[in-house]
Design an enzyme around this catalytic site. Structure first.
Site, mmCIF file in Angstrom:
data_model
loop_
_atom_site.group_PDB
_atom_site.id
_atom_site.type_symbol
_atom_site.label_atom_id
_atom_site.label_comp_id
_atom_site.label_asym_id
_atom_site.label_seq_id
_atom_site.Cartn_x
_atom_site.Cartn_y
_atom_site.Cartn_z
ATOM 1 N N LYS A 182 56.550 18.727 24.581
ATOM 2 C CA LYS A 182 57.181 19.316 23.392
ATOM 3 C C LYS A 182 57.146 18.223 22.324
ATOM 4 O O LYS A 182 57.992 17.330 22.292
ATOM 5 C CB LYS A 182 58.626 19.705 23.715
ATOM 6 C CG LYS A 182 59.219 20.770 22.833
ATOM 7 C CD LYS A 182 59.265 20.465 21.355
ATOM 8 C CE LYS A 182 60.454 19.632 20.922
ATOM 9 N NZ LYS A 182 60.421 19.346 19.446
ATOM 10 N N GLY A 235 63.536 9.437 21.657
ATOM 11 C CA GLY A 235 64.143 9.959 20.439
ATOM 12 C C GLY A 235 65.482 9.294 20.210
ATOM 13 O O GLY A 235 65.733 8.183 20.698
ATOM 14 N N SER A 236 66.345 9.978 19.491
ATOM 15 C CA SER A 236 67.631 9.382 19.122
ATOM 16 C C SER A 236 68.590 9.373 20.316
ATOM 17 O O SER A 236 68.468 10.180 21.243
ATOM 18 C CB SER A 236 68.243 10.186 17.976
ATOM 19 O OG SER A 236 68.446 11.520 18.396
ATOM 20 N N THR A 237 69.564 8.496 20.232
ATOM 21 C CA THR A 237 70.557 8.399 21.303
ATOM 22 C C THR A 237 71.371 9.692 21.391
ATOM 23 O O THR A 237 71.693 10.157 22.490
ATOM 24 C CB THR A 237 71.454 7.166 21.067
ATOM 25 O OG1 THR A 237 70.611 6.006 21.123
ATOM 26 C CG2 THR A 237 72.542 7.044 22.119
ATOM 27 N N GLY A 240 69.276 12.149 23.173
ATOM 28 C CA GLY A 240 69.117 11.664 24.552
ATOM 29 C C GLY A 240 70.295 12.054 25.430
ATOM 30 O O GLY A 240 70.150 12.458 26.587
ATOM 31 N N GLU A 257 64.088 6.863 26.285
ATOM 32 C CA GLU A 257 63.821 5.729 25.385
ATOM 33 C C GLU A 257 64.493 6.083 24.070
ATOM 34 O O GLU A 257 64.058 7.016 23.384
ATOM 35 C CB GLU A 257 62.313 5.556 25.162
ATOM 36 C CG GLU A 257 61.520 5.224 26.410
ATOM 37 C CD GLU A 257 61.702 3.794 26.875
ATOM 38 O OE1 GLU A 257 62.390 3.011 26.186
ATOM 39 O OE2 GLU A 257 61.168 3.470 27.935
ATOM 40 N N CYS A 291 61.715 2.147 16.650
ATOM 41 C CA CYS A 291 62.971 2.011 17.392
ATOM 42 C C CYS A 291 63.328 0.560 17.665
ATOM 43 O O CYS A 291 64.492 0.198 17.660
ATOM 44 C CB CYS A 291 62.847 2.762 18.707
ATOM 45 S SG CYS A 291 61.327 2.334 19.582
ATOM 46 N N GLU A 392 71.932 2.925 13.637
ATOM 47 C CA GLU A 392 70.488 2.883 13.398
ATOM 48 C C GLU A 392 70.178 3.643 12.109
ATOM 49 O O GLU A 392 70.437 4.837 12.014
ATOM 50 C CB GLU A 392 69.768 3.532 14.582
ATOM 51 C CG GLU A 392 68.286 3.343 14.511
ATOM 52 C CD GLU A 392 67.568 4.038 15.646
ATOM 53 O OE1 GLU A 392 67.911 5.196 15.944
ATOM 54 O OE2 GLU A 392 66.668 3.418 16.239
#
Ligand code: NAD
Length: 517
Positions: A182, A235-237, A240, A257, A291, A392
């Site tokens: 995806k 992707g973003s936390t 995640g 990650e 990142c 971030e």
């Protein structure tokens, strides 16, 4: 705007192009030009793709092929993709705003060489590892097998669309899994093209499927699907965390990650010419949309003013401009939302007391009237507890934080929710190595930044993720572990079954648990 003049791309499911009644529109972040449309998948397309991948896995053409065969097919794909690299570079940079220098070197250059690395790994990986012979309670030998898991779901971001997908499909395919990807909504084109190249070069249909679509619809269905055995996410936390939650329903394996807020620690003995360029490269490359960027420059208080002056002078030479111009250093950021979000972080930092030493604004006028342009920004007067130092930003924003002594530098570096990467700038390797041991980050670069070595693991401490990609053990996360236990005792008499069945007729209890000699 008419969509008739731009190419329309289809999903790839079971080796077949698949259209949908909905379309996603893809824009160039540099000029907001519509560049393509793509079939937008939904949950039903995920279901079809997963069923196809499961059938492909069970039929065994790929999952039970020899590792030599898988490696050979993967090398053929890498060679064909290499021949198509100009197209892949164009597809990638059209959607994500990377400059041609960056897209050639990092985006596609890394991606194809890393795919080759995973082909090699298929042949060198220890698929079977014998355990030490066991003598108690009976003589036996165990062998640990690594086997493909089944169907892998890969959910990837827009910043390095092909590279970060290859970090997942490379080890997944090398191990014999079947995959449903995806891609991010902004950037599905390069992985769709790569998957078509793979099909044409020997990858059996259904082994690699690509379903573009929205995260909360297509991504969420993939992460929670009962027939997806492992989910690999970059992707973003925040997302995640949601992926973990969705995956927990079926207890599938997860690797994540996630984000970062990397420290770039300048020691008092640093080569300043190198450190100034290195800190700027570490933060501003790809407009800070990496990142593992070093977005917090930690500088000795005694050197602060001189260092900032040199940073600002050098930052003024960075050329922001059209991505296809080889002279351009920095392109746009990805979209209007991100553009506004970065500016609001800068405004927030100003309101909290930070000073803008360089940049701090959008770039507009002339060629920049369309697109999402920002000046590279350097902020001083920042304390590590300010929002701008903790969250971030994912944009070209560097904060400079002064420190007193190495211990304080280490404390500030580690005082972060994230732990993806760090840089240390010093002329003393031993000092740099000693400090690196105390930094809580998955990668620490001494006198460098953005160094990705596919032969070494990459990933994060703390909220930067779970697991590692790359390196000689990258396949571990794409395999199930099976221990096969072979009895060598020679028959019933040597067995300790008496713990259940009482003493055997021969009265020999020497092999009962608790009576072993
Ligand atoms: P994002 O988290 O918004 O999106 C990543 C992917 O997740 C996209 O494909 C998106 O469609 C999908 N997604 C969104 N919501 C979802 C949901 N509810 N369920 C399932 N899938 C969903 O991240 P982004 O903005 O594309 O990328 C930027 C982020 O990625 C930054 O935080 C950056 O640090 C991180 N990143 C990390 C690494 C790394 O290796 N650690 C590499 C690149 C980017």
């Amino acid at each position: 705007m008419s969509t008739r003049t731009v190419p329309h791309h289809l999903m790839l499911i079971g080796g077949e192009p698949v259209d949908s009644h909905r379309r996603m529109h893809l824009f160039d972040p540099g000029d907001e030009r519509l560049i393509a449309t793509v079939a937008q998948g939904d949950a039903s397309h995920v279901d079809t793709a997963v069923a196809t991948a499961k059938a492909a896995f069970e039929c065994g053409t790929w999952s039970r092929a020899t590792t030599q065969h898988r490696a050979a097919v993967m090398r053929r794909i890498a060679t064909a993709a290499h021949h198509a690299s100009d197209d892949l570079i164009e597809l990638e940079m059209a959607c994500n705003g990377a400059t041609i220098r960056l897209a050639t070197g990092l985006h596609i250059g890394y991606a194809l060489s890393h795919f080759n690395y995973f082909a090699d790994l298929a042949e060198t990986y220890a698929w079977q590892r014998p355990a030490q012979v066991q003598t108690f309670p009976v003589l036996s030998q165990s062998v640990v097998h690594r086997e493909p898991i089944g169907v892998v779901g890969a959910i990837t971001p827009w910043n390095f669309p092909l590279l970060l997908t290859i970090w997942k499909i490379g080890p997944a395919l090398a191990a014999g899994n079947c995959v449903v990807v995806k891609p991010d909504e902004h950037t599905p084109l390069s992985i769709l093209e790569f998957a078509r190249i793979a099909e044409r070069n020997g990858l059996p249909p259904g082994v690699l499927n690509v379903v573009p679509g929205d995260g909360p619809e297509v991504g969420a269905r993939l992460a929670s699907h009962p027939d997806v055995d492992k989910i690999a996410f970059t992707g973003s936390t925040a997302v995640g965390r949601e992926i973990m939650r969705l995956a927990s329903g079926t207890v599938k394996q997860v690797t994540l990650e996630l984000g970062g807020k990397g420290p770039s620690i300048v020691l008092d003995d640093a080569d300043l010419e190198l450190a100034v360029d290195g800190v700027l490269y570490g933060c501003f490359a790809y407009s800070g949309q990496i990142c593992e960027s070093g977005t917090r420059a930690l500088v000795p208080a005694t050197m602060h003013d001189e260092f900032v002056e040199r940073l600002v002078a050098r930052a003024a030479t960075i050329v922001v401009g059209p991505t296809r111009d080889w002279e351009t250093d920095l392109g746009p950021v990805i979209d209007a939302t991100q553009h506004a979000r970065i500016l609001s972080y800068i405004d927030g930092a100003r309101a909290a007391g930070a000073a803008v030493a360089h940049g701090g604004h959008a770039i507009t006028g002339g060629d920049f009237d369309k697109g999402f342009w920002l000046a590279p920004t350097i902020l001083t007067g920042v304390a590590n507890d300010m929002t701008i130092a903790r969250e971030e930003v994912f944009g070209p924003v560097l904060v400079v934080i002064p420190y007193d002594g190495d211990e304080q530098a280490i404390a500030i570096a580690n005082d972060s929710d994230y732990g993806l990467a760090a840089s240390i700038w010093t002329s003393d390797n031993a000092r740099g190595l000693a400090m690196a041991e105390r930094i809580q980050a998955g990668s620490v670069w001494i006198n460098d930044a953005h160094q990705i070595n596919c032969r070494a693991p990459f990933g994060g401490y703390k909220r930067s993720g779970i697991g590692r990609e790359l390196g000689p053990d990258a396949l571990d996360a794409y395999t199930e572990v099976k221990t096969i236990h072979l009895d060598l005792s020679g028959g019933r008499a040597a067995k300790p079954y008496d713990v259940l069945l009482g003493n055997a007729d021969n009265g020999d209890t020497s092999n009962d648990f608790g009576h072993a000699g």
